[in-house]
Design a protein around this motif. Sequence first.
Motif, PDB file in Angstrom:
ATOM      1  N   ARG A  96      11.018  32.075  71.985  1.00 57.01           N
ATOM      2  CA  ARG A  96      11.513  33.169  72.825  1.00 57.01           C
ATOM      3  C   ARG A  96      12.923  33.575  72.425  1.00 57.01           C
ATOM      4  O   ARG A  96      13.257  34.757  72.409  1.00 57.01           O
ATOM      5  CB  ARG A  96      11.488  32.744  74.294  1.00 57.01           C
ATOM      6  N   MET A  97      13.742  32.596  72.088  1.00 60.15           N
ATOM      7  CA  MET A  97      15.096  32.925  71.634  1.00 60.15           C
ATOM      8  C   MET A  97      15.052  33.641  70.290  1.00 60.15           C
ATOM      9  O   MET A  97      15.816  34.580  70.053  1.00 60.15           O
ATOM     10  CB  MET A  97      15.933  31.644  71.534  1.00 60.15           C
ATOM     11  N   GLU A  98      14.188  33.190  69.418  1.00 58.85           N
ATOM     12  CA  GLU A  98      14.071  33.823  68.101  1.00 58.85           C
ATOM     13  C   GLU A  98      13.616  35.274  68.226  1.00 58.85           C
ATOM     14  O   GLU A  98      14.118  36.158  67.526  1.00 58.85           O
ATOM     15  CB  GLU A  98      13.097  33.032  67.237  1.00 58.85           C
ATOM     16  N   ASN A  99      12.673  35.542  69.124  1.00 59.31           N
ATOM     17  CA  ASN A  99      12.205  36.912  69.342  1.00 59.31           C
ATOM     18  C   ASN A  99      13.297  37.804  69.921  1.00 59.31           C
ATOM     19  O   ASN A  99      13.282  39.020  69.726  1.00 59.31           O
ATOM     20  CB  ASN A  99      10.988  36.906  70.278  1.00 59.31           C
ATOM     21  N   ALA A 100      14.230  37.185  70.629  1.00 56.29           N
ATOM     22  CA  ALA A 100      15.354  37.938  71.197  1.00 56.29           C
ATOM     23  C   ALA A 100      16.561  37.950  70.273  1.00 56.29           C
ATOM     24  O   ALA A 100      17.646  38.382  70.674  1.00 56.29           O
ATOM     25  CB  ALA A 100      15.738  37.335  72.549  1.00 56.29           C
ATOM     26  N   ASN A 101      16.390  37.474  69.036  1.00 55.75           N
ATOM     27  CA  ASN A 101      17.469  37.437  68.028  1.00 55.75           C
ATOM     28  C   ASN A 101      18.656  36.599  68.499  1.00 55.75           C
ATOM     29  O   ASN A 101      19.816  36.946  68.243  1.00 55.75           O
ATOM     30  CB  ASN A 101      17.931  38.858  67.684  1.00 55.75           C
ATOM     31  N   LEU A 102      18.355  35.481  69.164  1.00 52.53           N
ATOM     32  CA  LEU A 102      19.405  34.567  69.612  1.00 52.53           C
ATOM     33  C   LEU A 102      19.378  33.313  68.742  1.00 52.53           C
ATOM     34  O   LEU A 102      18.329  32.677  68.596  1.00 52.53           O
ATOM     35  CB  LEU A 102      19.183  34.181  71.080  1.00 52.53           C
ATOM     36  N   PRO A 103      20.501  32.925  68.152  1.00 49.01           N
ATOM     37  CA  PRO A 103      20.522  31.751  67.267  1.00 49.01           C
ATOM     38  C   PRO A 103      20.436  30.449  68.052  1.00 49.01           C
ATOM     39  O   PRO A 103      20.844  30.373  69.216  1.00 49.01           O
ATOM     40  CB  PRO A 103      21.873  31.879  66.556  1.00 49.01           C
ATOM     41  N   PHE A 104      19.919  29.416  67.409  1.00 45.41           N
ATOM     42  CA  PHE A 104      19.859  28.097  68.028  1.00 45.41           C
ATOM     43  C   PHE A 104      19.836  27.040  66.927  1.00 45.41           C
ATOM     44  O   PHE A 104      19.543  27.319  65.763  1.00 45.41           O
ATOM     45  CB  PHE A 104      18.618  27.963  68.919  1.00 45.41           C
ATOM     46  N   TRP A 105      20.172  25.810  67.314  1.00 48.25           N
ATOM     47  CA  TRP A 105      20.155  24.680  66.401  1.00 48.25           C
ATOM     48  C   TRP A 105      19.307  23.564  67.003  1.00 48.25           C
ATOM     49  O   TRP A 105      19.027  23.585  68.216  1.00 48.25           O
ATOM     50  CB  TRP A 105      21.580  24.183  66.136  1.00 48.25           C
ATOM     51  N   THR A 106      18.926  22.610  66.187  1.00 53.78           N
ATOM     52  CA  THR A 106      18.066  21.527  66.658  1.00 53.78           C
ATOM     53  C   THR A 106      18.616  20.189  66.190  1.00 53.78           C
ATOM     54  O   THR A 106      19.265  20.091  65.153  1.00 53.78           O
ATOM     55  CB  THR A 106      16.622  21.694  66.138  1.00 53.78           C
ATOM     56  N   ALA A 107      18.317  19.161  66.974  1.00 51.75           N
ATOM     57  CA  ALA A 107      18.674  17.787  66.619  1.00 51.75           C
ATOM     58  C   ALA A 107      17.505  16.892  67.001  1.00 51.75           C
ATOM     59  O   ALA A 107      17.027  16.925  68.140  1.00 51.75           O
ATOM     60  CB  ALA A 107      19.941  17.350  67.345  1.00 51.75           C
ATOM     61  N   HIS A 108      17.024  16.095  66.022  1.00 46.61           N
ATOM     62  CA  HIS A 108      15.858  15.242  66.250  1.00 46.61           C
ATOM     63  C   HIS A 108      16.218  13.769  66.270  1.00 46.61           C
ATOM     64  O   HIS A 108      15.359  12.925  66.526  1.00 46.61           O
ATOM     65  CB  HIS A 108      14.806  15.498  65.168  1.00 46.61           C
ATOM     66  N   ALA A 109      17.492  13.461  65.998  1.00 49.47           N
ATOM     67  CA  ALA A 109      17.934  12.071  65.993  1.00 49.47           C
ATOM     68  C   ALA A 109      19.410  12.028  66.350  1.00 49.47           C
ATOM     69  O   ALA A 109      20.097  13.055  66.385  1.00 49.47           O
ATOM     70  CB  ALA A 109      17.690  11.438  64.623  1.00 49.47           C
ATOM     71  N   VAL A 110      19.908  10.822  66.593  1.00 50.30           N
ATOM     72  CA  VAL A 110      21.314  10.664  66.974  1.00 50.30           C
ATOM     73  C   VAL A 110      22.242  11.119  65.864  1.00 50.30           C
ATOM     74  O   VAL A 110      23.273  11.762  66.114  1.00 50.30           O
ATOM     75  CB  VAL A 110      21.587   9.192  67.341  1.00 50.30           C
ATOM     76  N   ASN A 111      21.894  10.833  64.620  1.00 55.30           N
ATOM     77  CA  ASN A 111      22.745  11.241  63.502  1.00 55.30           C
ATOM     78  C   ASN A 111      22.860  12.762  63.419  1.00 55.30           C
ATOM     79  O   ASN A 111      23.940  13.299  63.155  1.00 55.30           O
ATOM     80  CB  ASN A 111      22.182  10.686  62.191  1.00 55.30           C
ATOM     81  N   ASP A 112      21.724  13.454  63.634  1.00 55.92           N
ATOM     82  CA  ASP A 112      21.772  14.921  63.641  1.00 55.92           C
ATOM     83  C   ASP A 112      22.703  15.431  64.730  1.00 55.92           C
ATOM     84  O   ASP A 112      23.450  16.403  64.528  1.00 55.92           O
ATOM     85  CB  ASP A 112      20.373  15.491  63.869  1.00 55.92           C
ATOM     86  N   LEU A 113      22.664  14.785  65.862  1.00 58.24           N
ATOM     87  CA  LEU A 113      23.523  15.189  66.979  1.00 58.24           C
ATOM     88  C   LEU A 113      24.990  15.004  66.627  1.00 58.24           C
ATOM     89  O   LEU A 113      25.823  15.880  66.887  1.00 58.24           O
ATOM     90  CB  LEU A 113      23.167  14.370  68.219  1.00 58.24           C
ATOM     91  N   HIS A 114      25.328  13.888  66.005  1.00 62.75           N
ATOM     92  CA  HIS A 114      26.713  13.624  65.599  1.00 62.75           C
ATOM     93  C   HIS A 114      27.197  14.670  64.601  1.00 62.75           C
ATOM     94  O   HIS A 114      28.327  15.163  64.690  1.00 62.75           O
ATOM     95  CB  HIS A 114      26.822  12.219  64.993  1.00 62.75           C
TER      96      HIS A 114
END
Length: 285
Positions: free
Chosen positions: A19-37
């Motif tokens: 839904r965010m992508e269809n509205a041209n809104l950027p987002f990021w993802t984190a699948h592990a603690v290291n990604d979050l850091h």
Amino acid sequence: MNVLFLAENPLFYVEYASRMENANLPFWTAHAVNDLHVLFSRMTIDLVFADCNFMNFNKFDVFKHIKEKEGSFIFLFLNEPRTVNNLFIHWEDKINERWPDLWTPELESLLRIVANQPFLGDSVVESHRMQELLTTVKTDEAKQLIQIEAPSEDFSTSDLQVPEKPVELQEPIRLRKEPAQKIVSEEERVLVAGYLKAQKVSRMSFSEYLLLDLFCRRKNALVSLAEMLELLMLPEDEKSVRKIYRYIHCIRKYLEKQDEKNQTLVRIKKGVYSLICEDLQQVED
């Protein structure tokens, strides 16, 4: 606004991210603690949507990690342990409780997109003009003063009788009922006087002041959302609930500006608030 989805499995948030992508809104993802850091160290995160089953919080406390970061941002769960009927209202309630200063029209629009809750009544309403209102009033008065009898279906010109002498037309009799003057009660006088006094401190509306007056009359007691809606004569729908939460946020701002610091409007549970008043002068020993 930088948005982060926090979950081990991307399938968990793919619907919301789409839904965010269809509205041209950027987002990021984190699948592990290291990604979050890594993300926290490279950019500023404004909003986190997380899976409450993301990981073992005993090993890694996400909330503690958030508090250690400079600034403030919002942390919301996409799935609560309990049943949530309306995700947007649930998020709005959480933000008004924990991060009321971060609520903006941009944030509301984003949350509605993610929760798939469009605005109600988005049609543009044009402003009124005084000339149009006066014309409407005059038209209504004319309809009340002139009684027009509709001709019957078998009416014909042969039924007309022409008088021998011209008939003098009489002006219509205007029977205008004077409106009864309403007697203002002492309670209403006190209410209006209090509202004018409150306006010198905060630019609150009269509806907000009525709600504040209700809390003051019910000090240290529970006030439900249904009672607030009934007081302001609002329908029990999503739009009215959002309006009540806006009023509560304004009342909290007003109380912060008062000299008396022993009054706090707290949320007891969902849809229930109370004005807590602690009498500090009675505290002894």
